[in-house]
Design a protein around this motif. Sequence first.
Motif, PDB file in Angstrom:
ATOM      1  N   ASP A  59      33.661  26.191  13.641  1.00 22.23           N
ATOM      2  CA  ASP A  59      32.967  25.236  13.174  1.00 22.23           C
ATOM      3  C   ASP A  59      33.741  24.212  12.250  1.00 22.23           C
ATOM      4  O   ASP A  59      33.148  23.349  11.458  1.00 22.23           O
ATOM      5  CB  ASP A  59      31.654  25.458  12.282  1.00 22.23           C
ATOM      6  CG  ASP A  59      30.351  25.075  13.259  1.00 22.23           C
ATOM      7  OD1 ASP A  59      30.424  24.112  13.963  1.00 22.23           O
ATOM      8  OD2 ASP A  59      28.968  25.580  12.917  1.00 22.23           O
ATOM      9  N   ASP A  67      27.633  22.772  17.536  1.00 21.63           N
ATOM     10  CA  ASP A  67      26.773  21.844  17.065  1.00 21.63           C
ATOM     11  C   ASP A  67      25.566  21.847  17.833  1.00 21.63           C
ATOM     12  O   ASP A  67      24.328  21.571  17.447  1.00 21.63           O
ATOM     13  CB  ASP A  67      27.186  20.409  17.554  1.00 21.63           C
ATOM     14  CG  ASP A  67      28.362  19.959  16.539  1.00 21.63           C
ATOM     15  OD1 ASP A  67      28.470  20.667  15.287  1.00 21.63           O
ATOM     16  OD2 ASP A  67      29.271  19.011  16.909  1.00 21.63           O
ATOM     17  N   LEU A  69      23.809  24.601  17.889  1.00 22.13           N
ATOM     18  CA  LEU A  69      22.991  25.312  16.886  1.00 22.13           C
ATOM     19  C   LEU A  69      21.999  24.478  15.953  1.00 22.13           C
ATOM     20  O   LEU A  69      21.220  24.996  15.436  1.00 22.13           O
ATOM     21  CB  LEU A  69      23.807  26.307  16.182  1.00 22.13           C
ATOM     22  CG  LEU A  69      24.658  27.261  16.930  1.00 22.13           C
ATOM     23  CD1 LEU A  69      25.383  28.161  15.884  1.00 22.13           C
ATOM     24  CD2 LEU A  69      23.648  28.315  17.757  1.00 22.13           C
ATOM     25  N   PRO A  72      21.178  23.575   9.824  1.00 27.78           N
ATOM     26  CA  PRO A  72      20.487  24.654   9.071  1.00 27.78           C
ATOM     27  C   PRO A  72      19.629  23.953   8.318  1.00 27.78           C
ATOM     28  O   PRO A  72      19.740  23.105   7.596  1.00 27.78           O
ATOM     29  CB  PRO A  72      21.927  25.391   8.389  1.00 27.78           C
ATOM     30  CG  PRO A  72      22.602  24.396   8.185  1.00 27.78           C
ATOM     31  CD  PRO A  72      22.571  23.313   9.400  1.00 27.78           C
ATOM     32  N   ALA A  84      19.901  31.667   9.370  1.00 25.62           N
ATOM     33  CA  ALA A  84      20.945  31.004   9.539  1.00 25.62           C
ATOM     34  C   ALA A  84      21.610  30.813  11.016  1.00 25.62           C
ATOM     35  O   ALA A  84      21.350  31.882  11.626  1.00 25.62           O
ATOM     36  CB  ALA A  84      22.039  31.547   8.728  1.00 25.62           C
ATOM     37  N   PRO A  85      22.025  29.803  11.413  1.00 25.13           N
ATOM     38  CA  PRO A  85      22.699  29.930  12.662  1.00 25.13           C
ATOM     39  C   PRO A  85      23.506  30.951  13.174  1.00 25.13           C
ATOM     40  O   PRO A  85      23.727  31.484  14.201  1.00 25.13           O
ATOM     41  CB  PRO A  85      23.483  28.519  12.952  1.00 25.13           C
ATOM     42  CG  PRO A  85      22.800  27.744  11.670  1.00 25.13           C
ATOM     43  CD  PRO A  85      22.518  28.655  10.852  1.00 25.13           C
ATOM     44  N   TYR A  86      24.380  31.296  11.937  1.00 24.99           N
ATOM     45  CA  TYR A  86      25.332  32.586  12.103  1.00 24.99           C
ATOM     46  C   TYR A  86      25.544  33.064  10.779  1.00 24.99           C
ATOM     47  O   TYR A  86      25.169  32.631   9.728  1.00 24.99           O
ATOM     48  CB  TYR A  86      26.599  32.316  13.054  1.00 24.99           C
ATOM     49  CG  TYR A  86      27.358  30.917  12.426  1.00 24.99           C
ATOM     50  CD1 TYR A  86      28.003  31.142  11.301  1.00 24.99           C
ATOM     51  CD2 TYR A  86      27.140  30.016  13.192  1.00 24.99           C
ATOM     52  CE1 TYR A  86      28.670  29.886  10.901  1.00 24.99           C
ATOM     53  CE2 TYR A  86      27.919  28.652  12.748  1.00 24.99           C
ATOM     54  CZ  TYR A  86      28.733  28.938  11.542  1.00 24.99           C
ATOM     55  OH  TYR A  86      29.537  27.739  11.144  1.00 24.99           O
ATOM     56  N   ARG A 209      26.739  24.580   8.247  1.00 28.04           N
ATOM     57  CA  ARG A 209      26.318  25.903   8.883  1.00 28.04           C
ATOM     58  C   ARG A 209      27.059  27.037   8.254  1.00 28.04           C
ATOM     59  O   ARG A 209      26.404  28.135   7.998  1.00 28.04           O
ATOM     60  CB  ARG A 209      26.687  25.596  10.517  1.00 28.04           C
ATOM     61  CG  ARG A 209      25.631  25.270  11.014  1.00 28.04           C
ATOM     62  CD  ARG A 209      25.672  25.190  12.530  1.00 28.04           C
ATOM     63  NE  ARG A 209      26.973  24.303  13.346  1.00 28.04           N
ATOM     64  CZ  ARG A 209      26.855  23.234  13.737  1.00 28.04           C
ATOM     65  NH1 ARG A 209      25.761  22.591  13.652  1.00 28.04           N
ATOM     66  NH2 ARG A 209      27.917  22.878  14.124  1.00 28.04           N
ATOM     67  N   GLN A 210      28.451  26.892   7.987  1.00 25.70           N
ATOM     68  CA  GLN A 210      29.078  27.527   7.267  1.00 25.70           C
ATOM     69  C   GLN A 210      28.316  28.135   5.774  1.00 25.70           C
ATOM     70  O   GLN A 210      28.260  29.479   5.317  1.00 25.70           O
ATOM     71  CB  GLN A 210      30.659  27.408   6.913  1.00 25.70           C
ATOM     72  CG  GLN A 210      31.368  27.253   8.134  1.00 25.70           C
ATOM     73  CD  GLN A 210      32.732  27.154   7.800  1.00 25.70           C
ATOM     74  OE1 GLN A 210      33.172  26.742   6.668  1.00 25.70           O
ATOM     75  NE2 GLN A 210      33.750  27.044   8.785  1.00 25.70           N
ATOM     76  N   ALA A 212      25.169  27.800   5.185  1.00 22.57           N
ATOM     77  CA  ALA A 212      24.120  28.605   5.463  1.00 22.57           C
ATOM     78  C   ALA A 212      24.518  30.097   5.616  1.00 22.57           C
ATOM     79  O   ALA A 212      23.759  31.029   5.353  1.00 22.57           O
ATOM     80  CB  ALA A 212      23.412  28.072   6.702  1.00 22.57           C
TER      81      ALA A 212
END
Length: 288
Positions: A59, A67, A69, A72, A84-86, A209-210, A212
Amino acid sequence: MPRALANGLELEYDTFGDAANPPLVLVMGLGAQMVTWEAGFCELIASHGFFVVRFDNRDIGLSTYLDDLGAPDLAGITAGQASAPYLLSDLADDTVGLFDALGFAKAHVVGASMGGMVVQQLAIDHPGRLLSLTSIMSTTGDPTVGHTSPAALATLTRPPAATREEAIEQSIASYRTTGSPGYPATDEYLRFKATRGYDRAQHPMGTLRQAAAVVASGDRTEALRALRLPTVVVHGDSDPMIDVSGGKATAAAIPDAELVVIPGMGHDLPEPLWPEIVGAIVRAASRS
């Protein structure tokens, strides 16, 4: 630069030194591309007899973007009402996937900031794959330690820039806020660093996302107590992004970890400190 297929993703990476030497993998922090590990820093580590690998986390940079995902819900994640997405464990699995792609049965690992969290999780999830662990300017996930100053937090929460020049100026301001007061960078270097980062790749949604993943991954303290791995923890006493209490808690949690607190160091890797930081990395590696 080459790419490796790892954990179903393409990870951009770069290497330094002799591939016949023991591998040492560098994991960078939140929204930070692999070039944040300066080439001179990587070469200094390699000069001690390591095959050094730096790479872009998922990402960010030139690795795979996720993207699909979506954005968040950071507030919901913080409140425990959204997922969270991951997670950091997924980034740790990416790193093991990179090991596999490059043929490393085991490797030394060094992580900075969020990268420190990733390598901690890597040691928890895949202890048999690591030779040594170095956690730099990071924390355990315990919410009572490693606090962020209001000024540093503001650099993380401002709206995304609308133009290239605005993005570069924002980055310069962030570097000034979070950098080492004892080792201030020149204006020329900060502009070079900000421009290089923007022109190489700009992906703010990946950074969210990171972030999150960091928020959702929780406290690693108890799991860290079970580690039996040569470890060094490096932290600056003037870090506004992750207070030095985060580093002290990390070293206290991991049995027999060495703690190195560097006066005047903030949330960066100033060149004058490279010999001390690399020396700490080498000490941990020598215990493996």
